[in-house]
Design a protein around this motif. Structure first.
Motif, mmCIF file in Angstrom:
data_model
loop_
_atom_site.group_PDB
_atom_site.id
_atom_site.type_symbol
_atom_site.label_atom_id
_atom_site.label_comp_id
_atom_site.label_asym_id
_atom_site.label_seq_id
_atom_site.Cartn_x
_atom_site.Cartn_y
_atom_site.Cartn_z
ATOM 1 N N LEU A 228 65.665 38.087 6.680
ATOM 2 C CA LEU A 228 64.408 38.786 6.333
ATOM 3 C C LEU A 228 63.298 37.810 5.955
ATOM 4 N N LYS A 229 63.700 36.654 5.415
ATOM 5 C CA LYS A 229 62.691 35.624 5.094
ATOM 6 C C LYS A 229 62.029 35.105 6.363
ATOM 7 N N LYS A 230 62.828 35.007 7.432
ATOM 8 C CA LYS A 230 62.309 34.523 8.726
ATOM 9 C C LYS A 230 61.559 35.624 9.475
ATOM 10 N N ASN A 231 62.082 36.870 9.372
ATOM 11 C CA ASN A 231 61.497 37.988 10.117
ATOM 12 C C ASN A 231 61.647 39.270 9.286
ATOM 13 N N PRO A 232 60.553 39.751 8.682
ATOM 14 C CA PRO A 232 60.611 40.944 7.832
ATOM 15 C C PRO A 232 61.098 42.206 8.567
ATOM 16 N N ASP A 233 61.013 42.200 9.905
ATOM 17 C CA ASP A 233 61.453 43.366 10.693
ATOM 18 C C ASP A 233 62.874 43.198 11.246
ATOM 19 N N PHE A 234 63.610 42.211 10.722
ATOM 20 C CA PHE A 234 64.928 41.892 11.282
ATOM 21 C C PHE A 234 65.866 43.106 11.306
ATOM 22 N N ILE A 235 65.934 43.836 10.195
ATOM 23 C CA ILE A 235 66.864 44.986 10.133
ATOM 24 C C ILE A 235 66.458 46.038 11.161
ATOM 25 N N LYS A 236 65.172 46.375 11.165
ATOM 26 C CA LYS A 236 64.675 47.418 12.076
ATOM 27 C C LYS A 236 64.934 47.047 13.532
ATOM 28 N N GLU A 237 64.717 45.780 13.873
ATOM 29 C CA GLU A 237 64.862 45.319 15.266
ATOM 30 C C GLU A 237 66.335 45.185 15.697
ATOM 31 N N ASN A 238 67.238 45.045 14.720
ATOM 32 C CA ASN A 238 68.657 44.788 15.054
ATOM 33 C C ASN A 238 69.620 45.798 14.449
ATOM 34 N N LEU A 239 69.102 46.966 14.028
ATOM 35 C CA LEU A 239 69.932 47.899 13.257
ATOM 36 C C LEU A 239 71.213 48.329 13.986
ATOM 37 N N ASP A 240 71.117 48.687 15.253
ATOM 38 C CA ASP A 240 72.307 49.136 15.994
ATOM 39 C C ASP A 240 73.363 48.030 16.079
ATOM 40 N N ASP A 241 72.910 46.808 16.380
ATOM 41 C CA ASP A 241 73.845 45.674 16.480
ATOM 42 C C ASP A 241 74.450 45.320 15.110
ATOM 43 N N LEU A 242 73.632 45.418 14.058
ATOM 44 C CA LEU A 242 74.141 45.155 12.706
ATOM 45 C C LEU A 242 75.239 46.157 12.337
ATOM 46 N N CYS A 243 74.965 47.435 12.612
ATOM 47 C CA CYS A 243 75.955 48.479 12.303
ATOM 48 C C CYS A 243 77.238 48.273 13.113
ATOM 49 N N ALA A 244 77.078 47.952 14.395
ATOM 50 C CA ALA A 244 78.242 47.734 15.267
ATOM 51 C C ALA A 244 79.056 46.535 14.791
ATOM 52 N N SER A 245 78.373 45.468 14.362
ATOM 53 C CA SER A 245 79.066 44.248 13.910
ATOM 54 C C SER A 245 79.805 44.481 12.591
ATOM 55 N N VAL A 246 79.165 45.203 11.671
ATOM 56 C CA VAL A 246 79.804 45.524 10.389
ATOM 57 C C VAL A 246 81.026 46.413 10.622
ATOM 58 N N GLN A 247 80.843 47.430 11.461
ATOM 59 C CA GLN A 247 81.947 48.348 11.738
ATOM 60 C C GLN A 247 83.125 47.607 12.371
ATOM 61 N N LYS A 248 82.833 46.737 13.331
ATOM 62 C CA LYS A 248 83.888 45.964 13.997
ATOM 63 C C LYS A 248 84.639 45.098 12.974
ATOM 64 N N SER A 249 83.897 44.452 12.083
ATOM 65 C CA SER A 249 84.518 43.581 11.074
ATOM 66 C C SER A 249 85.429 44.362 10.135
ATOM 67 N N ILE A 250 84.936 45.508 9.619
ATOM 68 C CA ILE A 250 85.727 46.301 8.666
ATOM 69 C C ILE A 250 86.981 46.848 9.346
ATOM 70 N N ILE A 251 86.837 47.306 10.587
ATOM 71 C CA ILE A 251 88.000 47.869 11.300
ATOM 72 C C ILE A 251 89.014 46.779 11.624
ATOM 73 N N GLU A 252 88.542 45.587 11.971
ATOM 74 C CA GLU A 252 89.468 44.472 12.227
ATOM 75 C C GLU A 252 90.270 44.130 10.969
ATOM 76 N N ILE A 253 89.584 44.143 9.806
ATOM 77 C CA ILE A 253 90.267 43.868 8.535
ATOM 78 C C ILE A 253 91.358 44.923 8.301
ATOM 79 N N LEU A 254 90.995 46.197 8.506
ATOM 80 C CA LEU A 254 91.947 47.299 8.304
ATOM 81 C C LEU A 254 93.144 47.184 9.239
#
Length: 338
Positions: A228-254
């Motif tokens: 966010l320091k580099k790009n204030p719109d980072f979350i908005k521009e990457n929200l789908d990929d962020l959600c997919a990456s988090v979900q993949k990580s949590i499911i892999e742990i499980l």
């Protein structure tokens, strides 16, 4: 109907639910959720217990109406004694005691976690119920554990979270992304449009079958702050990929721990239960292992994944068959071991 009719009552968190069961067939399963907690980004215990007081009578009446029975036909009343929020549990417990006493029928206490697992034995929960012994990954907003289920009432927790539950991690990370509470289902929905390999997050390194989710939460937080320091719109521009990456990580742990436990115990009957078992990524991972590892998998219907009274009624039915009743001195308990 020769079989017993049982009323189940569930009030462990923020859903007031009542269900009627005959044998292992659900005749009604009614729930009232509480929208007020969205404003606060999490469940407020005091508000939850007040809402239960308002909801419980209409919900129970609706359960009777949908089941097309009268309350005097009930053979027993099952209720969630714990674990959960004490104020919420008190409402359900007090109501169940009063109703059982007024109808002069047995009162049956139910462990909420046990009920999530035994929901698999409801008539229409699966195409067929699990075979004993089986492993059940029980995963929700408040709990994450691997349970070795040897029989209906012979269960052993072989792995559990040392900090946050997986559902809690979904919700807290979702909050970092600016999503509404509960964020878990929103993350799941957005993940379907994203690439799970876009971002990598830290995974815990625990030796046994235990879990930890505080690390991934911190990893995501620091990563987002930096971007966010580099790009204030980072979350908005990457929200789908962020959600997919988090979900993949949590499911892999499980799944890593679940696969290890199944291999070590030599068990190929594997089930999931609890609110997070509604997650599409987790369901897909289970289906892949059915093919890859030869598992027999058991994934409950969506309506039996979140907190619901049908699962309480199912356990009450099993306890009724065994003559396991509760007396009126039973108190609600926030902690209740499996």
């Amino acid at each position: 109907m020769n079989e017993s009719l049982i009323l189940g009552i569930e009030s462990s968190c923020d859903d007031t639910s009542a269900a009627v069961i005959c044998g292992n067939k659900i005749l009604s399963n009614i729930a009232a959720s509480q929208a007020i907690h969205k404003e606060y980004g999490g469940v407020v215990p005091e508000l939850a217990s007040r809402a239960h007081q308002q909801n419980i009578i209409p919900v129970v009446e609706k359960a009777f109406t949908k089941a097309n029975i009268q309350q005097k036909q009930i053979s027993a009343v099952g209720f969630t004694r714990g674990p959960g929020l004490l104020g919420s549990l008190l409402v359900g417990t007090s109501f169940a005691k009063s109703l059982a006493m007024s109808l002069n029928v047995p009162l049956i206490e139910v462990n909420h976690l046990q009920a999530h697992i035994l929901a698999h034995f409801i008539d229409d929960a699966n195409s067929m119920p699990p075979e004993f012994p089986f492993l059940c990954l029980t995963v929700s907003g408040g709990h994450t554990m691997i349970v070795l289920v040897k029989d209906y009432f012979d269960m052993e927790i072989i792995g559990k979270t040392t900090d946050d539950a997986a559902g809690e991690a979904f919700d807290k990370i979702g909050k970092i992304f600016g999503l509404d509470y509960p964020a878990g289902p929103i993350v799941d929905r957005l993940a379907k449009n994203g690439d799970g390999n876009s971002f990598k997050f830290n995974k815990p390194r625990l030796e046994n079958y235990d879990y930890s989710f505080s690390g991934i939460k911190t990893s995501v937080l620091y990563f987002i702050q930096k971007e966010l320091k580099k790009n204030p719109d980072f979350i908005k521009e990457n929200l789908d990929d962020l959600c997919a990456s988090v979900q993949k990580s949590i499911i892999e742990i499980l799944m890593e721990k679940l696969e290890k436990a199944a291999k070590d115990y030599g068990i190929n009957h594997v089930a999931i239960a609890g609110g997070v078992s509604a997650n599409s990524g987790l369901r897909e991972a289970m289906k892949k292992n059915e093919e890859k590892l030869g598992w027999n998998i058991y994934i409950p219907k969506f309506e039996y994944t979140t907190d619901n009274a049908a699962m309480i009624a199912m356990v009450a039915q099993l306890k009724l068959e065994r003559g396991e009743f509760t007396d009126l001195s039973a108190a609600a308990t926030a902690r209740y071991e499996l």
